[in-house]
Design a protein around this motif. Sequence first.
Motif, PDB file in Angstrom:
ATOM      1  N   TYR A  44      42.421  34.366  40.565  1.00  0.00           N
ATOM      2  CA  TYR A  44      42.393  35.846  39.847  1.00  0.00           C
ATOM      3  C   TYR A  44      41.150  36.965  39.791  1.00  0.00           C
ATOM      4  O   TYR A  44      41.558  38.272  39.730  1.00  0.00           O
ATOM      5  N   LEU A  45      39.780  36.653  39.654  1.00  0.00           N
ATOM      6  CA  LEU A  45      38.575  37.175  40.244  1.00  0.00           C
ATOM      7  C   LEU A  45      38.976  38.378  40.731  1.00  0.00           C
ATOM      8  O   LEU A  45      38.183  38.626  40.927  1.00  0.00           O
ATOM      9  N   THR A  46      38.865  37.409  41.958  1.00  0.00           N
ATOM     10  CA  THR A  46      39.248  38.829  43.745  1.00  0.00           C
ATOM     11  C   THR A  46      40.121  39.417  42.981  1.00  0.00           C
ATOM     12  O   THR A  46      39.764  40.562  44.155  1.00  0.00           O
ATOM     13  N   GLY A  47      41.111  39.253  42.465  1.00  0.00           N
ATOM     14  CA  GLY A  47      42.011  40.546  42.038  1.00  0.00           C
ATOM     15  C   GLY A  47      41.319  41.010  41.493  1.00  0.00           C
ATOM     16  O   GLY A  47      41.917  42.530  42.152  1.00  0.00           O
ATOM     17  N   ALA A  48      40.629  41.180  40.272  1.00  0.00           N
ATOM     18  CA  ALA A  48      40.534  42.250  39.442  1.00  0.00           C
ATOM     19  C   ALA A  48      39.255  42.395  40.539  1.00  0.00           C
ATOM     20  O   ALA A  48      39.393  43.868  40.190  1.00  0.00           O
ATOM     21  N   ASP A  49      38.475  42.149  41.249  1.00  0.00           N
ATOM     22  CA  ASP A  49      37.836  42.604  42.008  1.00  0.00           C
ATOM     23  C   ASP A  49      38.334  44.096  42.700  1.00  0.00           C
ATOM     24  O   ASP A  49      37.479  45.116  42.838  1.00  0.00           O
ATOM     25  N   SER A  50      38.732  43.496  43.231  1.00  0.00           N
ATOM     26  CA  SER A  50      40.002  44.476  44.546  1.00  0.00           C
ATOM     27  C   SER A  50      40.130  45.801  43.697  1.00  0.00           C
ATOM     28  O   SER A  50      40.152  46.602  44.049  1.00  0.00           O
ATOM     29  N   SER A  51      41.183  45.338  42.801  1.00  0.00           N
ATOM     30  CA  SER A  51      41.708  46.458  42.065  1.00  0.00           C
ATOM     31  C   SER A  51      40.694  47.105  41.389  1.00  0.00           C
ATOM     32  O   SER A  51      40.439  48.673  41.124  1.00  0.00           O
ATOM     33  N   TYR A  52      39.151  46.872  40.830  1.00  0.00           N
ATOM     34  CA  TYR A  52      38.522  46.794  40.135  1.00  0.00           C
ATOM     35  C   TYR A  52      37.737  48.817  40.957  1.00  0.00           C
ATOM     36  O   TYR A  52      36.903  49.893  41.179  1.00  0.00           O
ATOM     37  N   HIS A  53      37.736  48.340  42.573  1.00  0.00           N
ATOM     38  CA  HIS A  53      37.455  48.703  43.114  1.00  0.00           C
ATOM     39  C   HIS A  53      37.948  49.720  43.984  1.00  0.00           C
ATOM     40  O   HIS A  53      37.706  51.013  43.752  1.00  0.00           O
ATOM     41  N   ARG A  54      39.147  49.739  43.896  1.00  0.00           N
ATOM     42  CA  ARG A  54      39.866  50.693  44.971  1.00  0.00           C
ATOM     43  C   ARG A  54      40.013  51.600  43.254  1.00  0.00           C
ATOM     44  O   ARG A  54      40.305  53.173  43.531  1.00  0.00           O
ATOM     45  N   GLY A  56      37.575  52.835  41.498  1.00  0.00           N
ATOM     46  CA  GLY A  56      36.316  53.487  41.799  1.00  0.00           C
ATOM     47  C   GLY A  56      35.401  52.572  40.578  1.00  0.00           C
ATOM     48  O   GLY A  56      34.387  53.856  40.111  1.00  0.00           O
ATOM     49  N   CYS A  57      35.537  51.185  39.967  1.00  0.00           N
ATOM     50  CA  CYS A  57      34.693  51.020  38.982  1.00  0.00           C
ATOM     51  C   CYS A  57      34.708  49.387  38.666  1.00  0.00           C
ATOM     52  O   CYS A  57      34.037  49.054  37.608  1.00  0.00           O
ATOM     53  N   ALA A  58      34.267  48.779  39.838  1.00  0.00           N
ATOM     54  CA  ALA A  58      33.505  48.328  39.967  1.00  0.00           C
ATOM     55  C   ALA A  58      32.598  47.498  38.898  1.00  0.00           C
ATOM     56  O   ALA A  58      32.440  45.962  38.742  1.00  0.00           O
ATOM     57  N   ALA A  59      31.458  48.029  38.397  1.00  0.00           N
ATOM     58  CA  ALA A  59      30.407  48.118  38.296  1.00  0.00           C
ATOM     59  C   ALA A  59      30.945  47.557  36.540  1.00  0.00           C
ATOM     60  O   ALA A  59      30.743  46.571  35.942  1.00  0.00           O
ATOM     61  N   ALA A  60      32.295  48.095  36.430  1.00  0.00           N
ATOM     62  CA  ALA A  60      32.620  47.507  34.551  1.00  0.00           C
ATOM     63  C   ALA A  60      32.636  45.505  34.846  1.00  0.00           C
ATOM     64  O   ALA A  60      32.895  45.114  33.846  1.00  0.00           O
ATOM     65  N   LEU A  61      32.960  45.816  35.978  1.00  0.00           N
ATOM     66  CA  LEU A  61      34.063  44.431  36.089  1.00  0.00           C
ATOM     67  C   LEU A  61      32.617  43.142  35.884  1.00  0.00           C
ATOM     68  O   LEU A  61      32.856  41.746  35.095  1.00  0.00           O
ATOM     69  N   GLU A  62      31.309  43.247  35.894  1.00  0.00           N
ATOM     70  CA  GLU A  62      30.474  42.575  36.219  1.00  0.00           C
ATOM     71  C   GLU A  62      30.595  41.268  36.685  1.00  0.00           C
ATOM     72  O   GLU A  62      30.775  40.075  36.380  1.00  0.00           O
ATOM     73  N   TYR A  63      31.252  41.484  37.987  1.00  0.00           N
ATOM     74  CA  TYR A  63      31.796  40.517  38.757  1.00  0.00           C
ATOM     75  C   TYR A  63      29.839  38.710  38.979  1.00  0.00           C
ATOM     76  O   TYR A  63      31.081  37.568  38.243  1.00  0.00           O
ATOM     77  N   ASP A  64      29.451  39.017  38.926  1.00  0.00           N
ATOM     78  CA  ASP A  64      28.716  38.147  39.326  1.00  0.00           C
ATOM     79  C   ASP A  64      27.859  37.632  37.449  1.00  0.00           C
ATOM     80  O   ASP A  64      27.875  35.952  37.818  1.00  0.00           O
ATOM     81  N   GLU A  65      28.082  38.018  36.646  1.00  0.00           N
ATOM     82  CA  GLU A  65      28.163  37.451  35.433  1.00  0.00           C
ATOM     83  C   GLU A  65      29.228  36.727  35.264  1.00  0.00           C
ATOM     84  O   GLU A  65      29.361  35.976  33.694  1.00  0.00           O
ATOM     85  N   VAL A  66      30.501  37.289  35.684  1.00  0.00           N
ATOM     86  CA  VAL A  66      31.993  36.264  34.992  1.00  0.00           C
ATOM     87  C   VAL A  66      32.160  35.483  35.760  1.00  0.00           C
ATOM     88  O   VAL A  66      33.108  34.564  34.734  1.00  0.00           O
ATOM     89  N   ALA A  67      31.422  35.546  36.765  1.00  0.00           N
ATOM     90  CA  ALA A  67      32.365  34.546  37.917  1.00  0.00           C
ATOM     91  C   ALA A  67      32.342  33.234  37.660  1.00  0.00           C
ATOM     92  O   ALA A  67      33.198  31.857  37.644  1.00  0.00           O
ATOM     93  N   GLY A  68      31.230  32.510  37.256  1.00  0.00           N
ATOM     94  CA  GLY A  68      31.570  31.279  36.294  1.00  0.00           C
ATOM     95  C   GLY A  68      31.860  30.377  35.740  1.00  0.00           C
ATOM     96  O   GLY A  68      32.074  29.757  35.406  1.00  0.00           O
ATOM     97  N   GLY A  69      32.826  31.294  35.027  1.00  0.00           N
ATOM     98  CA  GLY A  69      33.710  30.964  33.547  1.00  0.00           C
ATOM     99  C   GLY A  69      33.242  30.744  32.596  1.00  0.00           C
ATOM    100  O   GLY A  69      34.358  30.094  31.881  1.00  0.00           O
ATOM    101  N   GLU A  70      31.493  30.563  32.484  1.00  0.00           N
ATOM    102  CA  GLU A  70      31.192  30.428  31.377  1.00  0.00           C
ATOM    103  C   GLU A  70      31.612  31.705  29.860  1.00  0.00           C
ATOM    104  O   GLU A  70      32.311  30.342  28.722  1.00  0.00           O
TER     105      GLU A  70
END
Length: 252
Positions: A44-54, A56-70
């Motif tokens: 799910y997160l990989t798909g979100a990351d790809s979508s946000y990059h497409r 042009g707003c990848a920074a809004a995802l905050e992937y590193d902060e979200v990825a752990g799931g906490e």
Amino acid sequence: MNKMTATNDLVRTGMLRSVAPETGTEYSVIVASPRSEPDLWREYLTGADSSYHRHGCAAALEYDEVAGGEGTAMFFAVLDTDGKVVGGLRVQPRFDAAAQSHALVEWAGQPGQVQLVNAIEERLHGGIVEVKTAWVDERSPIAGSVAGQLSRLGLVIMELSGVDAMMATAADHVLRRWQSGGGRVDESVPATPFPDDRYRTRLMWWDRARLSGLTSPETWRRMRREADALQADTTQRPLVRLSMSTKSAGRR
């Protein structure tokens, strides 16, 4: 009916199956926690990351902060007939104070921040959860059905979370879709240019008690049916994912 408890550790896997009218093929909706379904969470997160990059707003995802799931109580993933994740969203844990809302980051330094805090604090007594990281793979043949499905999740999210209100922030171009599922723009809070000046992001609310009156009768019946299905079809075992395609029904 046994209902799941919306905590990161205890959300069991629930599944709903439906048919996309665009293609006549089945798709499935799965609700789980990052801990109960770590592989699906990563997809799910990989798909979100790809979508946000497409877009042009990848920074809004905050992937590193979200990825752990906490910071995610539960997430919903939509899988196409081949078992590929083509959309989804995540739900943050119920918060006890306005300062816990990510929306304060989005309105930082903007004129509407005070109104935003007021709007949240007015609803805290009944409980609030915040939806984040909603995305749809626009390249999928069933993208329209996926977007519609996500817009109908407000009821089940609030029931699973045991809250009266759900909030989300959304750009202008997706407001109409969210409104079809009972969401309403908070006109007391001015738009914010988040994640950058290309966007006018608005605050939206879903009111559990008023939801049936803010959707069409057909949409409400479907939301009620889907919410019941997602809460009834649960398992404590890890998810076994099978392709729904008649051509490739092997284990993925």
